[in-house]
Design a protein around this motif. Structure first.
Motif, PDB file in Angstrom:
ATOM      1  N   ASP A 134      12.165  13.295 -15.912  1.00  0.00           N
ATOM      2  CA  ASP A 134      13.010  12.128 -16.189  1.00  0.00           C
ATOM      3  C   ASP A 134      13.312  11.360 -14.911  1.00  0.00           C
ATOM      4  N   VAL A 135      13.555  12.077 -13.825  1.00  0.00           N
ATOM      5  CA  VAL A 135      13.820  11.424 -12.545  1.00  0.00           C
ATOM      6  C   VAL A 135      12.561  10.718 -12.046  1.00  0.00           C
ATOM      7  N   LEU A 136      11.401  11.357 -12.209  1.00  0.00           N
ATOM      8  CA  LEU A 136      10.148  10.748 -11.761  1.00  0.00           C
ATOM      9  C   LEU A 136       9.816   9.506 -12.572  1.00  0.00           C
ATOM     10  N   ARG A 137      10.083   9.545 -13.880  1.00  0.00           N
ATOM     11  CA  ARG A 137       9.827   8.359 -14.713  1.00  0.00           C
ATOM     12  C   ARG A 137      10.693   7.182 -14.264  1.00  0.00           C
ATOM     13  N   GLU A 138      11.939   7.447 -13.992  1.00  0.00           N
ATOM     14  CA  GLU A 138      12.839   6.376 -13.561  1.00  0.00           C
ATOM     15  C   GLU A 138      12.395   5.790 -12.221  1.00  0.00           C
ATOM     16  N   GLU A 139      11.970   6.646 -11.295  1.00  0.00           N
ATOM     17  CA  GLU A 139      11.512   6.144  -9.999  1.00  0.00           C
ATOM     18  C   GLU A 139      10.217   5.353 -10.139  1.00  0.00           C
ATOM     19  N   GLU A 140       9.322   5.795 -11.028  1.00  0.00           N
ATOM     20  CA  GLU A 140       8.068   5.060 -11.216  1.00  0.00           C
ATOM     21  C   GLU A 140       8.309   3.695 -11.848  1.00  0.00           C
ATOM     22  N   ARG A 141       9.260   3.607 -12.784  1.00  0.00           N
ATOM     23  CA  ARG A 141       9.586   2.294 -13.353  1.00  0.00           C
ATOM     24  C   ARG A 141      10.097   1.339 -12.281  1.00  0.00           C
ATOM     25  N   ALA A 196       0.827  -1.204   0.000  1.00  0.00           N
ATOM     26  CA  ALA A 196       0.000   0.000   0.000  1.00  0.00           C
ATOM     27  C   ALA A 196       0.864   1.259   0.000  1.00  0.00           C
ATOM     28  N   ARG A 197       1.970   1.238   0.741  1.00  0.00           N
ATOM     29  CA  ARG A 197       2.873   2.391   0.752  1.00  0.00           C
ATOM     30  C   ARG A 197       3.499   2.599  -0.635  1.00  0.00           C
ATOM     31  N   LEU A 198       3.843   1.519  -1.309  1.00  0.00           N
ATOM     32  CA  LEU A 198       4.420   1.654  -2.646  1.00  0.00           C
ATOM     33  C   LEU A 198       3.426   2.262  -3.622  1.00  0.00           C
ATOM     34  N   ARG A 199       2.168   1.864  -3.556  1.00  0.00           N
ATOM     35  CA  ARG A 199       1.154   2.436  -4.447  1.00  0.00           C
ATOM     36  C   ARG A 199       0.889   3.901  -4.110  1.00  0.00           C
ATOM     37  N   ASP A 200       0.911   4.235  -2.823  1.00  0.00           N
ATOM     38  CA  ASP A 200       0.738   5.644  -2.444  1.00  0.00           C
ATOM     39  C   ASP A 200       1.893   6.489  -2.988  1.00  0.00           C
ATOM     40  N   ARG A 201       3.086   5.954  -2.905  1.00  0.00           N
ATOM     41  CA  ARG A 201       4.243   6.681  -3.417  1.00  0.00           C
ATOM     42  C   ARG A 201       4.125   6.882  -4.920  1.00  0.00           C
ATOM     43  N   ARG A 202       3.640   5.886  -5.651  1.00  0.00           N
ATOM     44  CA  ARG A 202       3.482   6.033  -7.091  1.00  0.00           C
ATOM     45  C   ARG A 202       2.432   7.097  -7.420  1.00  0.00           C
ATOM     46  N   SER A 203       1.351   7.150  -6.647  1.00  0.00           N
ATOM     47  CA  SER A 203       0.342   8.191  -6.868  1.00  0.00           C
ATOM     48  C   SER A 203       0.931   9.583  -6.649  1.00  0.00           C
ATOM     49  N   GLU A 204       1.786   9.738  -5.650  1.00  0.00           N
ATOM     50  CA  GLU A 204       2.433  11.028  -5.414  1.00  0.00           C
ATOM     51  C   GLU A 204       3.325  11.416  -6.594  1.00  0.00           C
ATOM     52  N   LEU A 205       4.050  10.446  -7.136  1.00  0.00           N
ATOM     53  CA  LEU A 205       4.907  10.750  -8.276  1.00  0.00           C
ATOM     54  C   LEU A 205       4.092  11.203  -9.476  1.00  0.00           C
ATOM     55  N   ARG A 206       2.964  10.552  -9.735  1.00  0.00           N
ATOM     56  CA  ARG A 206       2.142  10.930 -10.887  1.00  0.00           C
ATOM     57  C   ARG A 206       1.504  12.305 -10.689  1.00  0.00           C
ATOM     58  N   THR A 207       1.198  12.663  -9.449  1.00  0.00           N
ATOM     59  CA  THR A 207       0.657  13.992  -9.196  1.00  0.00           C
ATOM     60  C   THR A 207       1.722  15.061  -9.426  1.00  0.00           C
ATOM     61  N   ARG A 208       2.942  14.798  -8.979  1.00  0.00           N
ATOM     62  CA  ARG A 208       4.032  15.752  -9.170  1.00  0.00           C
ATOM     63  C   ARG A 208       4.455  15.861 -10.630  1.00  0.00           C
ATOM     64  N   PHE A 209       4.191  14.832 -11.418  1.00  0.00           N
ATOM     65  CA  PHE A 209       4.682  14.799 -12.793  1.00  0.00           C
ATOM     66  C   PHE A 209       4.094  15.933 -13.631  1.00  0.00           C
ATOM     67  N   PHE A 210       2.827  16.312 -13.392  1.00  0.00           N
ATOM     68  CA  PHE A 210       2.168  17.312 -14.234  1.00  0.00           C
ATOM     69  C   PHE A 210       2.772  18.698 -14.043  1.00  0.00           C
ATOM     70  N   ASN A 211       3.250  19.018 -12.866  1.00  0.00           N
ATOM     71  CA  ASN A 211       3.797  20.343 -12.588  1.00  0.00           C
ATOM     72  C   ASN A 211       5.323  20.366 -12.588  1.00  0.00           C
ATOM     73  N   ALA A 212       5.958  19.251 -12.931  1.00  0.00           N
ATOM     74  CA  ALA A 212       7.411  19.160 -12.868  1.00  0.00           C
ATOM     75  C   ALA A 212       8.041  19.642 -14.178  1.00  0.00           C
ATOM     76  N   GLN A 213       9.285  20.089 -14.072  1.00  0.00           N
ATOM     77  CA  GLN A 213      10.068  20.449 -15.245  1.00  0.00           C
ATOM     78  C   GLN A 213      10.530  19.174 -15.955  1.00  0.00           C
ATOM     79  N   GLU A 214      11.056  19.358 -17.156  1.00  0.00           N
ATOM     80  CA  GLU A 214      11.431  18.192 -17.961  1.00  0.00           C
ATOM     81  C   GLU A 214      12.526  17.373 -17.291  1.00  0.00           C
TER      82      GLU A 214
END
Length: 223
Positions: A203-210, A181-199
């Motif tokens: 790239d760092v968020l994509r690598e962490e999500e993979r 459950a903690r891993l899925r919560d962390r992935r949701s946080e990454l996807r939320t940050r992705f929309f407002n993040a710089q390019e």
């Protein structure tokens, strides 16, 4: 005329009998099998009568008939062998544990090794007696009977690190379901940050999500 009519009348029963004989089903062919036993008790089966001096038993049996010959085109063409793909071998690593650590201020965070973040703590905070530094000129610095102000290079500390030690936050391993459950919560946080993040940050968020998706597939049975 009378002789012709008489001839037809005589031939008519024969014609009817012949037609009935042709249309009537033929009885199945039989074969006689002889069971012969000689003076020594040896038994043999044959299709001819037994020799003289042998005990004979005869039985009528249906003659075996050959299977009908299949007509041309009635036999299905053999199917081409189906080539199966080579077996796939999947190696699964054992689930990685996840720990929850707590700071002295009560802040909680997760850790993969369970060691906790290190922090510097003075020895007196752990219950050890306070140790004052002293000078090469003699006497403790700050002693009420003798106040000395030596240069800093002449100060000798009892502990090289300044009278303290490194300690780590307390950690406890989470149950597997809670860890997933903690891993899925962390992935949701990454996807939320992705929309407002710089390019570059994306790239760092994509690598962490993979990495999170791979861990969910291995440890949690899917995403």
């Amino acid at each position: 005329m009378r002789s012709a009519a008489a001839l037809v009348a005589c031939l008519l029963p024969l014609t009817i009998d012949g037609a009935w004989a042709q249309s009537a089903p033929k009885p199945p062919a039989t074969v006689t099998v002889y069971r012969c036993t000689d003076a020594r008790g040896k038994v043999s089966l044959q299709d001819a009568p037994c020799a003289e001096g042998q005990a004979q038993q005869a039985r009528q049996m249906l003659r075996p008939a050959d299977a009908p010959t299949p007509r041309a085109g009635s036999v299905p063409a053999p199917r081409a062998p189906v080539s199966l793909p080579p077996p796939r071998t999947v190696y699964l690593a054992p689930p990685r544990p996840m720990y929850e650590c707590v700071t002295p201020e009560g802040r909680r965070y997760t850790s993969d090794d369970g060691r906790g973040n290190p922090r510097w703590v003075p020895l007196w905070a752990l219950g050890y007696p306070a140790v004052r530094p002293h000078s090469v000129l003699g006497g403790n610095i700050g002693h009420p009977d003798r106040v000395l102000h030596p240069p800093h290079r002449d100060v000798i500390w009892p502990v090289a690190t300044g009278g303290g030690t490194w300690v780590r936050d307390d950690c406890a391993m989470l149950p597997p379901r809670e860890a997933c459950a903690r891993l899925r919560d962390r992935r949701s946080e990454l996807r939320t940050r992705f929309f407002n993040a710089q390019e570059k940050e994306r790239d760092v968020l994509r690598e962490e999500e993979r990495a999170l998706n791979a861990r969910l597939d291995n440890d949690c049975g899917g995403r």
